[in-house]
Scaffold this active site. Sequence first.
Site, PDB file in Angstrom:
ATOM      1  N   LYS A 186       0.895  -1.098  -0.027  1.00 53.71           N
ATOM      2  CA  LYS A 186       0.064   0.055  -0.115  1.00 53.71           C
ATOM      3  C   LYS A 186       0.742   1.290   0.012  1.00 53.71           C
ATOM      4  O   LYS A 186       1.505   1.718   0.879  1.00 53.71           O
ATOM      5  CB  LYS A 186      -0.821   0.098   1.316  1.00 53.71           C
ATOM      6  CG  LYS A 186      -2.040   1.055   1.000  1.00 53.71           C
ATOM      7  CD  LYS A 186      -2.653   1.921   2.416  1.00 53.71           C
ATOM      8  CE  LYS A 186      -2.036   2.957   2.681  1.00 53.71           C
ATOM      9  NZ  LYS A 186      -1.934   4.043   1.809  1.00 53.71           N
ATOM     10  N   GLU A 260       9.652   1.889  10.456  1.00 56.19           N
ATOM     11  CA  GLU A 260      10.705   2.936  10.226  1.00 56.19           C
ATOM     12  C   GLU A 260       9.862   4.314  10.433  1.00 56.19           C
ATOM     13  O   GLU A 260       9.177   4.656   9.319  1.00 56.19           O
ATOM     14  CB  GLU A 260      11.326   2.590   8.851  1.00 56.19           C
ATOM     15  CG  GLU A 260      12.094   1.256   8.267  1.00 56.19           C
ATOM     16  CD  GLU A 260      13.227   1.300   9.058  1.00 56.19           C
ATOM     17  OE1 GLU A 260      14.011   2.212   9.420  1.00 56.19           O
ATOM     18  OE2 GLU A 260      13.589   0.132   9.545  1.00 56.19           O
ATOM     19  N   CYS A 294      13.370  11.487   6.394  1.00 60.29           N
ATOM     20  CA  CYS A 294      13.560  10.875   7.893  1.00 60.29           C
ATOM     21  C   CYS A 294      14.593  11.079   8.368  1.00 60.29           C
ATOM     22  O   CYS A 294      15.042  11.486   9.568  1.00 60.29           O
ATOM     23  CB  CYS A 294      13.008   9.416   7.975  1.00 60.29           C
ATOM     24  SG  CYS A 294      14.333   8.424   6.898  1.00 60.29           S
ATOM     25  N   GLU A 393       9.599  16.866  14.479  1.00 60.41           N
ATOM     26  CA  GLU A 393      10.101  16.611  13.139  1.00 60.41           C
ATOM     27  C   GLU A 393       9.325  17.344  12.336  1.00 60.41           C
ATOM     28  O   GLU A 393       8.154  17.659  12.341  1.00 60.41           O
ATOM     29  CB  GLU A 393       9.663  15.234  12.748  1.00 60.41           C
ATOM     30  CG  GLU A 393      10.329  14.865  11.434  1.00 60.41           C
ATOM     31  CD  GLU A 393       9.847  13.367  10.883  1.00 60.41           C
ATOM     32  OE1 GLU A 393       8.914  12.955  11.149  1.00 60.41           O
ATOM     33  OE2 GLU A 393      10.886  12.815  10.241  1.00 60.41           O
TER      34      GLU A 393
HETATM   35  P1  NAD Z   1       2.287   8.867   7.294  1.00 63.69           P
HETATM   36  O1  NAD Z   1       2.548   8.124   8.728  1.00 63.69           O
HETATM   37  O2  NAD Z   1       1.257   9.857   7.033  1.00 63.69           O
HETATM   38  O3  NAD Z   1       1.647   7.697   6.188  1.00 63.69           O
HETATM   39  C1  NAD Z   1       2.463   6.674   5.754  1.00 63.69           C
HETATM   40  C2  NAD Z   1       1.544   5.563   5.231  1.00 63.69           C
HETATM   41  O4  NAD Z   1       0.626   4.907   6.149  1.00 63.69           O
HETATM   42  C3  NAD Z   1       0.839   5.784   3.987  1.00 63.69           C
HETATM   43  O5  NAD Z   1       0.732   5.027   3.009  1.00 63.69           O
HETATM   44  C4  NAD Z   1      -0.776   6.083   4.816  1.00 63.69           C
HETATM   45  O6  NAD Z   1      -1.569   5.995   3.953  1.00 63.69           O
HETATM   46  C5  NAD Z   1      -0.410   5.046   5.772  1.00 63.69           C
HETATM   47  N1  NAD Z   1      -1.297   5.222   6.745  1.00 63.69           N
HETATM   48  C6  NAD Z   1      -1.769   6.336   7.387  1.00 63.69           C
HETATM   49  N2  NAD Z   1      -2.583   5.975   8.491  1.00 63.69           N
HETATM   50  C7  NAD Z   1      -2.667   4.749   8.648  1.00 63.69           C
HETATM   51  C8  NAD Z   1      -3.260   3.650   9.458  1.00 63.69           C
HETATM   52  N3  NAD Z   1      -3.913   4.056  10.517  1.00 63.69           N
HETATM   53  N4  NAD Z   1      -3.256   2.623   9.267  1.00 63.69           N
HETATM   54  C9  NAD Z   1      -2.691   1.848   8.277  1.00 63.69           C
HETATM   55  N5  NAD Z   1      -1.871   2.633   7.345  1.00 63.69           N
HETATM   56  C10 NAD Z   1      -2.074   4.259   7.558  1.00 63.69           C
HETATM   57  O7  NAD Z   1       3.454   9.226   6.893  1.00 63.69           O
HETATM   58  P2  NAD Z   1       3.942  10.217   5.629  1.00 63.69           P
HETATM   59  O8  NAD Z   1       3.415  11.394   5.813  1.00 63.69           O
HETATM   60  O9  NAD Z   1       3.529   9.499   4.262  1.00 63.69           O
HETATM   61  O10 NAD Z   1       5.626  10.089   5.647  1.00 63.69           O
HETATM   62  C11 NAD Z   1       6.318  10.871   6.426  1.00 63.69           C
HETATM   63  C12 NAD Z   1       6.840  10.170   7.829  1.00 63.69           C
HETATM   64  O11 NAD Z   1       7.558   9.140   7.346  1.00 63.69           O
HETATM   65  C13 NAD Z   1       7.757  11.178   8.389  1.00 63.69           C
HETATM   66  O12 NAD Z   1       7.914  11.062   9.841  1.00 63.69           O
HETATM   67  C14 NAD Z   1       9.237  10.505   8.287  1.00 63.69           C
HETATM   68  O13 NAD Z   1      10.170  10.641   8.984  1.00 63.69           O
HETATM   69  C15 NAD Z   1       8.752   9.044   8.075  1.00 63.69           C
HETATM   70  N6  NAD Z   1       9.774   8.218   7.286  1.00 63.69           N
HETATM   71  C16 NAD Z   1      10.750   7.429   8.054  1.00 63.69           C
HETATM   72  C17 NAD Z   1      11.533   6.647   7.307  1.00 63.69           C
HETATM   73  C18 NAD Z   1      12.631   5.660   7.998  1.00 63.69           C
HETATM   74  O14 NAD Z   1      13.254   4.891   7.189  1.00 63.69           O
HETATM   75  N7  NAD Z   1      12.876   5.863   9.331  1.00 63.69           N
HETATM   76  C19 NAD Z   1      11.788   6.858   5.802  1.00 63.69           C
HETATM   77  C20 NAD Z   1      10.820   7.878   5.273  1.00 63.69           C
HETATM   78  C21 NAD Z   1       9.826   8.385   6.087  1.00 63.69           C
END
Ligand code: NAD
Length: 502
Positions: A186, A260, A294, A393
């Site tokens: 997804k 992650e 991130c 962040e």
């Molecule tokens: P997000 O948490 O809003 O969404 C990530 C994914 O989760 C999306 O596909 C979203 O549709 C899905 N999602 C949201 N709510 C959900 C739920 N309740 N159940 C299941 N899936 C759900 O994150 P984002 O805004 O897309 O990405 C940014 C974040 O990702 C930042 O905090 C960043 O630090 C983190 N990130 C971490 C890494 C790492 O390797 N540690 C890498 C890249 C990004």
Amino acid sequence: MQHRRDELNRSPLLIRGYVAGQFTDPSGAAEIAVIDPTTEQRVATLCESSADEVDRAVVAARQAFDAGPWGRATVAERQKALLAIHDVILAHADELAVLETINTGIPLSQTRHVHIPRAAYNFRFFAEYINQSGGEVFTQEPGLMSMVTYEPIGVCALIGPWNMPLGLTAMKMAGALAFGNSCVVKPSELTPLTVTRVVELIEGILPKGVVNLVNGRGQVTGTALVSHPGIDMASFTGGTVTGAAILGSLAKGIKGSAMELGGKSANIVFADADFDQALDAAMMSSFMNNGQMCLAGSRIFVERKIADRFIDSFTRRTKALKIGDPLVDGTEIGPMINQAQRERMARYAESGIAEGASLLCGGHRYSNVNAGYFFEPTAMLAPSNDIAICREEIFGPFAALQVFDEEEEVITKANESEFGLVGYVWTDNLERAMRTASALRTGTVLVNTPIVRDLRTGFGGYKQSGLGREGAKGSQAMFTEMKTTIIARAPRTMPRIGMAGE
Ligand code: NAD
């Protein structure tokens, strides 16, 4: 490239699910506009996967795992398939880079040279890794052998973020597939274009049902996926708050998880560091990927002896960053992913000022454009580590600088964070480098280098930055069950109980 954008504006793509080897029928699905953040125009229509479609995807993955050939495929067969996926991504690298840039606003130079090659390489890496990795054998006493083997975990839910859509999702797909699993992928509802295109491109390489795709919002499609009883684990990359919610769902079914999550990484510049290298790297780790990383090292600590010069140069270079259309050569900063993210930047700039930070540059919406969610790259000098811009962040082109005097002081401040993803250290003193690296409570420490990803090592976070590690052994732990088999090669001596009945 511009013609591709025009084409998408004229006829937006249709983003659908892919279940058991077929793109799904979108009739009746809720439709979500997928927007190019540079033009604010629709480039695709996402047909949201309902709970029912998610169920069909999980069932297809389950059947492929339980009854299909993939889980039983030889290493050579899995390698062949992974290398074929690598090749097909590289063969379409230009197309994928343009799509990624249109969908995310990340400069084409970065999607072309980093994101897409990295997405392809993930498959190649794991193809090679499974040829080398194996289990373990122990002998406790003669005639008794303990064997540890790693078996596929089953059906993996793979959930990706929007900031490196294909690269990060490909890492999960490559690891899950290499170890013999099937999966339901997804992507973020904001950036589904490249993952969907890759699912289309790899059709025929894997048995049906091994890779399934669902698309939609987290609250709808994501929730249905992570709460589905048919999955065996979820590997998630995204925000910490979302990660906690997903862990809650997984806990109910005692499912495996790999998280992650977010970061607020410290970048420590000691006065004895190579000044130019440290400055180049501080710019890179604050502003690459439009700062939406991130692992951004955007909490910059500079030793007082060089602080004036460093802050001055950093500010001048930040002001000089080339903002504009990410498809155009030479652009260094594109738009934020959406309006909400742009407004978030502005709120942090205001909160920084309210909490006593000085604005060095930026801090406002970038208005020298007709459209797009642009924000000026921003640098602020913070009076202390306790204010929001140093704690939370921000996830955009926004650096918070602080001045320090002592090594111990800066280590304490660097560790004063809920996050623990990456730490950057710049110094010419080897002992100090080793001391600082070992004192930082982060999953990765980079000494005198900007980010380097070596897939043989694990990437992941301490504290609220996550659980588990991605990369060779980390991915193996994530996507396999460890099985212990103890075998006696000779009759065992054991107490003979219940002998009174003989
Ligand atoms: P997000 O948490 O809003 O969404 C990530 C994914 O989760 C999306 O596909 C979203 O549709 C899905 N999602 C949201 N709510 C959900 C739920 N309740 N159940 C299941 N899936 C759900 O994150 P984002 O805004 O897309 O990405 C940014 C974040 O990702 C930042 O905090 C960043 O630090 C983190 N990130 C971490 C890494 C790492 O390797 N540690 C890498 C890249 C990004």
